[in-house]
Design a protein around this motif. Structure first.
Motif, PDB file in Angstrom:
ATOM      1  N   GLU A 117       0.853  -1.258  -0.056  1.00 51.60           N
ATOM      2  CA  GLU A 117      -0.055   0.180  -0.005  1.00 51.60           C
ATOM      3  C   GLU A 117       0.760   1.275   0.063  1.00 51.60           C
ATOM      4  OE1 GLU A 117      -2.963   0.447  -0.574  1.00 51.60           O
ATOM      5  OE2 GLU A 117      -3.490  -1.683  -0.438  1.00 51.60           O
ATOM      6  N   ALA A 118       1.960   1.302   0.744  1.00 52.31           N
ATOM      7  CA  ALA A 118       2.897   2.396   0.769  1.00 52.31           C
ATOM      8  C   ALA A 118       3.320   2.438  -0.581  1.00 52.31           C
ATOM      9  CB  ALA A 118       3.914   2.108   1.707  1.00 52.31           C
ATOM     10  N   VAL A 119       3.857   1.649  -1.287  1.00 53.53           N
ATOM     11  CA  VAL A 119       4.403   1.573  -2.670  1.00 53.53           C
ATOM     12  C   VAL A 119       3.441   2.318  -3.547  1.00 53.53           C
ATOM     13  CG1 VAL A 119       5.529   0.510  -4.552  1.00 53.53           C
ATOM     14  CG2 VAL A 119       6.247  -0.113  -2.158  1.00 53.53           C
ATOM     15  N   ARG A 120       2.112   1.701  -3.489  1.00 52.79           N
ATOM     16  CA  ARG A 120       0.927   2.217  -4.337  1.00 52.79           C
ATOM     17  C   ARG A 120       0.825   3.710  -4.097  1.00 52.79           C
ATOM     18  NH1 ARG A 120      -4.307   3.072  -4.788  1.00 52.79           N
ATOM     19  NH2 ARG A 120      -4.720   2.911  -2.686  1.00 52.79           N
ATOM     20  N   LEU A 121       1.062   4.148  -2.837  1.00 55.65           N
ATOM     21  CA  LEU A 121       0.693   5.614  -2.422  1.00 55.65           C
ATOM     22  C   LEU A 121       2.114   6.489  -2.896  1.00 55.65           C
ATOM     23  CD1 LEU A 121      -0.212   5.465   1.106  1.00 55.65           C
ATOM     24  CD2 LEU A 121      -1.584   6.401  -0.715  1.00 55.65           C
ATOM     25  N   GLY A 122       3.517   5.656  -2.948  1.00 56.57           N
ATOM     26  CA  GLY A 122       4.422   6.354  -3.476  1.00 56.57           C
ATOM     27  C   GLY A 122       4.151   6.577  -4.938  1.00 56.57           C
ATOM     28  N   ARG A 123       3.611   5.493  -5.705  1.00 51.76           N
ATOM     29  CA  ARG A 123       3.622   5.722  -7.132  1.00 51.76           C
ATOM     30  C   ARG A 123       2.430   6.836  -7.442  1.00 51.76           C
ATOM     31  NH1 ARG A 123       6.169   1.665  -9.816  1.00 51.76           N
ATOM     32  NH2 ARG A 123       6.433  -0.457  -8.707  1.00 51.76           N
ATOM     33  N   GLN A 146       8.303  15.513  -7.720  1.00 53.58           N
ATOM     34  CA  GLN A 146       9.414  16.095  -7.140  1.00 53.58           C
ATOM     35  C   GLN A 146      10.339  15.179  -6.937  1.00 53.58           C
ATOM     36  OE1 GLN A 146       9.328  19.398  -5.951  1.00 53.58           O
ATOM     37  NE2 GLN A 146       7.295  19.550  -7.177  1.00 53.58           N
ATOM     38  N   GLY A 147      11.841  15.879  -6.540  1.00 53.50           N
ATOM     39  CA  GLY A 147      12.869  14.933  -6.320  1.00 53.50           C
ATOM     40  C   GLY A 147      12.951  13.953  -5.190  1.00 53.50           C
ATOM     41  N   GLU A 148      12.324  14.179  -4.084  1.00 51.66           N
ATOM     42  CA  GLU A 148      12.185  13.677  -3.053  1.00 51.66           C
ATOM     43  C   GLU A 148      11.118  12.629  -3.209  1.00 51.66           C
ATOM     44  OE1 GLU A 148      14.134  13.581   0.773  1.00 51.66           O
ATOM     45  OE2 GLU A 148      14.586  12.973  -1.406  1.00 51.66           O
ATOM     46  N   THR A 149       9.887  12.932  -3.792  1.00 50.43           N
ATOM     47  CA  THR A 149       8.850  11.565  -4.220  1.00 50.43           C
ATOM     48  C   THR A 149       9.576  10.524  -5.096  1.00 50.43           C
ATOM     49  OG1 THR A 149       7.272  13.564  -4.559  1.00 50.43           O
ATOM     50  CG2 THR A 149       6.728  11.326  -5.019  1.00 50.43           C
ATOM     51  N   MET A 150      10.660  10.908  -5.817  1.00 49.46           N
ATOM     52  CA  MET A 150      11.187   9.938  -6.830  1.00 49.46           C
ATOM     53  C   MET A 150      12.232   9.081  -5.763  1.00 49.46           C
ATOM     54  SD  MET A 150      12.252  12.413 -10.044  1.00 49.46           S
ATOM     55  CE  MET A 150      11.050  13.241 -10.709  1.00 49.46           C
ATOM     56  N   GLY A 151      12.746   9.937  -4.799  1.00 51.30           N
ATOM     57  CA  GLY A 151      13.906   9.192  -3.939  1.00 51.30           C
ATOM     58  C   GLY A 151      12.969   8.286  -2.859  1.00 51.30           C
ATOM     59  N   LEU A 152      11.845   8.619  -2.449  1.00 57.95           N
ATOM     60  CA  LEU A 152      11.220   7.733  -1.643  1.00 57.95           C
ATOM     61  C   LEU A 152      10.721   6.636  -2.293  1.00 57.95           C
ATOM     62  CD1 LEU A 152       9.817   7.057   1.027  1.00 57.95           C
ATOM     63  CD2 LEU A 152       8.017   8.455   0.655  1.00 57.95           C
ATOM     64  N   LEU A 153      10.111   6.851  -3.376  1.00 52.79           N
ATOM     65  CA  LEU A 153       9.625   5.665  -4.259  1.00 52.79           C
ATOM     66  C   LEU A 153      10.919   4.417  -4.521  1.00 52.79           C
ATOM     67  CD1 LEU A 153       7.352   3.861  -5.494  1.00 52.79           C
ATOM     68  CD2 LEU A 153       7.608   5.426  -7.463  1.00 52.79           C
ATOM     69  N   ALA A 154      11.994   5.174  -4.836  1.00 55.11           N
ATOM     70  CA  ALA A 154      13.223   4.460  -5.153  1.00 55.11           C
ATOM     71  C   ALA A 154      13.703   3.750  -3.693  1.00 55.11           C
ATOM     72  CB  ALA A 154      14.228   5.391  -5.672  1.00 55.11           C
ATOM     73  N   LEU A 155      13.419   4.083  -2.855  1.00 58.58           N
ATOM     74  CA  LEU A 155      14.008   3.621  -1.507  1.00 58.58           C
ATOM     75  C   LEU A 155      13.224   2.460  -1.181  1.00 58.58           C
ATOM     76  CD1 LEU A 155      15.668   3.702   1.165  1.00 58.58           C
ATOM     77  CD2 LEU A 155      14.204   5.335   1.963  1.00 58.58           C
ATOM     78  N   MET A 156      11.776   2.736  -1.271  1.00 58.62           N
ATOM     79  CA  MET A 156      10.903   1.542  -1.129  1.00 58.62           C
ATOM     80  C   MET A 156      11.097   0.513  -2.041  1.00 58.62           C
ATOM     81  SD  MET A 156       7.526   3.383   0.425  1.00 58.62           S
ATOM     82  CE  MET A 156       7.165   4.565  -1.111  1.00 58.62           C
ATOM     83  N   LEU A 157      11.289   0.690  -3.138  1.00 61.27           N
ATOM     84  CA  LEU A 157      11.345  -0.418  -4.352  1.00 61.27           C
ATOM     85  C   LEU A 157      12.812  -1.303  -4.110  1.00 61.27           C
ATOM     86  CD1 LEU A 157      10.095   1.473  -7.394  1.00 61.27           C
ATOM     87  CD2 LEU A 157       8.842  -0.058  -6.300  1.00 61.27           C
ATOM     88  N   LEU A 158      13.657  -0.539  -3.632  1.00 60.33           N
ATOM     89  CA  LEU A 158      14.878  -1.229  -3.531  1.00 60.33           C
ATOM     90  C   LEU A 158      15.059  -1.987  -2.235  1.00 60.33           C
ATOM     91  CD1 LEU A 158      17.683   1.556  -4.681  1.00 60.33           C
ATOM     92  CD2 LEU A 158      16.971  -0.528  -5.830  1.00 60.33           C
ATOM     93  N   HIS A 159      14.238  -1.378  -1.441  1.00 60.16           N
ATOM     94  CA  HIS A 159      14.006  -2.500   0.032  1.00 60.16           C
ATOM     95  C   HIS A 159      13.188  -3.375  -0.436  1.00 60.16           C
ATOM     96  CE1 HIS A 159      16.436  -0.055   2.791  1.00 60.16           C
ATOM     97  NE2 HIS A 159      15.629   0.859   3.003  1.00 60.16           N
ATOM     98  N   ASP A 160      12.012  -3.368  -1.120  1.00 56.90           N
ATOM     99  CA  ASP A 160      10.977  -4.176  -1.360  1.00 56.90           C
ATOM    100  C   ASP A 160      11.767  -5.277  -2.427  1.00 56.90           C
ATOM    101  OD1 ASP A 160       8.559  -4.526  -0.283  1.00 56.90           O
ATOM    102  OD2 ASP A 160       7.659  -4.397  -2.255  1.00 56.90           O
ATOM    103  N   SER A 161      12.639  -5.160  -3.047  1.00 58.60           N
ATOM    104  CA  SER A 161      13.222  -5.789  -4.309  1.00 58.60           C
ATOM    105  C   SER A 161      13.990  -7.097  -3.363  1.00 58.60           C
ATOM    106  CB  SER A 161      14.130  -5.241  -4.950  1.00 58.60           C
ATOM    107  OG  SER A 161      15.453  -4.892  -4.214  1.00 58.60           O
TER     108      SER A 161
END
Length: 423
Positions: free
Chosen positions: A219-225, A233-248
């Motif tokens: 759900e958090a990843v969905r909200l990030g997307r 924004q840059g930090e929106t991209m950064g947060l989604l990237a962080l969640m995706l890398l952890h989720d991987s």
């Protein structure tokens, strides 16, 4: 409040509900000015769709159709309840005027309504627990029971938290709008913080019998997307990237029995390469914006771990350097602890131990089990078994999450047999 009755089941309606319900709800909240009335209207709209769509076909713009259907049914309810005349004349007139817009609502308007709703749910006037609960309820569509189960709360208490948040929005006239440009950075930080809180609870639950709650992190990843789509924004991209890398790494973080596997011991062939590549791309985009903040820096640190083909190939020097930058951008005791671990991996256990002990002497993180777990690991690697045992016992005393407790108990039993790292 949850829907008064179940939405009729069936592949067509269930699929439409998953795709459109949160967008439609956001617009209904704007048009009707009331969370509960909008939720009732959403339910009624899908009941109407279940009746008409199988016979008449799905309309060309399902979201607009549902908004229109829900809005008209809300007005009918207001009239039947004899509340319509008691409402503010201006509000009554506005609702009727909006209802006459028909089904020609543009997708861009509905998208803007979602953005408005995110900032309303995460308004700083609301306590952070209420922000999290309201975001999961209104933007993710989780029931109060699902949210309560995720955060190990009692459903009645969780429901009251949501009710109080809605009442506060109404009573304090919290605006349903995107903040002005001058206020956007601070308000965006609050939204991203709520999303990351939700993700972290799913990635590594604070307590309970399971380490990972995949549904919550999803759900958090969905909200990030959604945030990236609405506000790139840059930090929106950064947060989604962080969640995706952890989720991987999710499939490699635990055994089939749910036991913890540290990062150094994970089978890296199980890491999800599609999520990794998407995360790398987002980091590149975030750095290109020159809006580099804490989430982007944390994502860059995660990327260093992810690029290493084996644990031994991890570039700990680069990680320490990134933590140095992160300390300047967003200093905190947890960042200091993570930097201490990186220093210990780069320069040896004694160097890391000195930094962890300094944190404990200052009183920072003295009630945080991972501080003692890091201390114990450094003592173990340095060959000081008595000190390692004492630190592991302190970590065990503070840990609430069952798989982590079992891992610490195993470390106590296997002192001196090697291993170490992060999960």
């Amino acid at each position: 409040m949850d829907a008064p009755a179940p939405i009729p089941r069936g592949g067509l309606i269930e699929g439409a509900y998953r795709e459109h319900s949160r967008k439609v709800l956001a617009t209904l909240i704007r048009l009707l000015g009331d969370f509960d009335l909008a939720e009732e209207a959403l339910h009624d709209a899908f009941v109407a769709a279940a009746d008409r769509w199988p016979r008449e076909g799905v309309p060309g713009n399902p979201s607009a159709w549902l908004v229109s259907a829900g809005r008209f049914r809300a007005i009918d309810k207001l009239r039947r309840r004899a509340r319509f005349r008691a409402m503010e004349p201006e509000l009554a007139e506005q609702i009727v005027s909006d209802a006459e817009e028909g089904e020609e609502m543009a997708d861009a308007v509905i998208k803007d309504d979602q953005l408005r709703l995110i900032f309303t749910c995460c308004h700083p006037a609301l306590p952070q627990p209420a922000q999290v609960a309201l975001t999961l309820r209104e933007l993710c569509g989780l029931t109060t029971e699902e949210i309560a189960r995720a955060f190990l709360a009692r459903p009645p208490a969780l429901a009251q938290r949501i009710v109080r948040a809605k009442a506060r929005i109404r009573e304090e006239r919290i605006p349903y709008e995107v903040p002005e440009l001058s206020a956007l950075p601070e308000r965006l930080d609050a939204v991203l913080r709520v999303i990351y809180l939700v993700y972290n609870e799913g990635y590594s639950a604070h307590s309970g019998t399971e380490l990972i709650r995949a549904d919550l992190s999803a759900e958090a990843v969905r909200l990030g997307r959604l945030m990236l789509d609405l506000l790139p924004q840059g930090e929106t991209m950064g947060l989604l990237a962080l969640m995706l890398l952890h989720d991987s790494r999710r499939d490699a973080r635990t055994t089939p029995d749910g036991e913890v596997i540290l990062l150094a011991d994970q089978d890296r062939t199980l890491w999800d390469r599609a999520l990794i590549e998407e995360g790398f791309g987002l980091i590149d985009r975030a750095f290109a914006t020159r809006q580099i903040g804490p989430y982007t820096l944390q994502a860059a640190i995660a990327a260093v771990h992810t690029r290493a083909r084996t644990a031994d190939e991890t570039d700990w020097g680069e990680i320490v350097g990134l933590y140095d930058v992160l300390m300047r951008a967003s200093p905190s005791p947890v960042v200091r602890l993570n930097r201490a671990v990186a220093v210990g991996m780069h320069q040896g256990p004694q160097a890391g131990l000195a930094l962890v002990n300094a944190l404990l002497e200052e009183g920072d993180l003295s009630d945080y089990h991972l501080t003692y777990a890091a201390q114990a690991d450094f003592y173990r690697r340095a060959g000081d078994k008595p000190a390692a045992r004492q630190a592991y016992e302190q970590a065990l005393e503070l840990a609430l999450q069952e798989p982590e407790r079992r891992f610490l108990q195993k470390r106590l039993q296997e002192l001196g047999e090697g291993g170490g790292g992060t999960s």
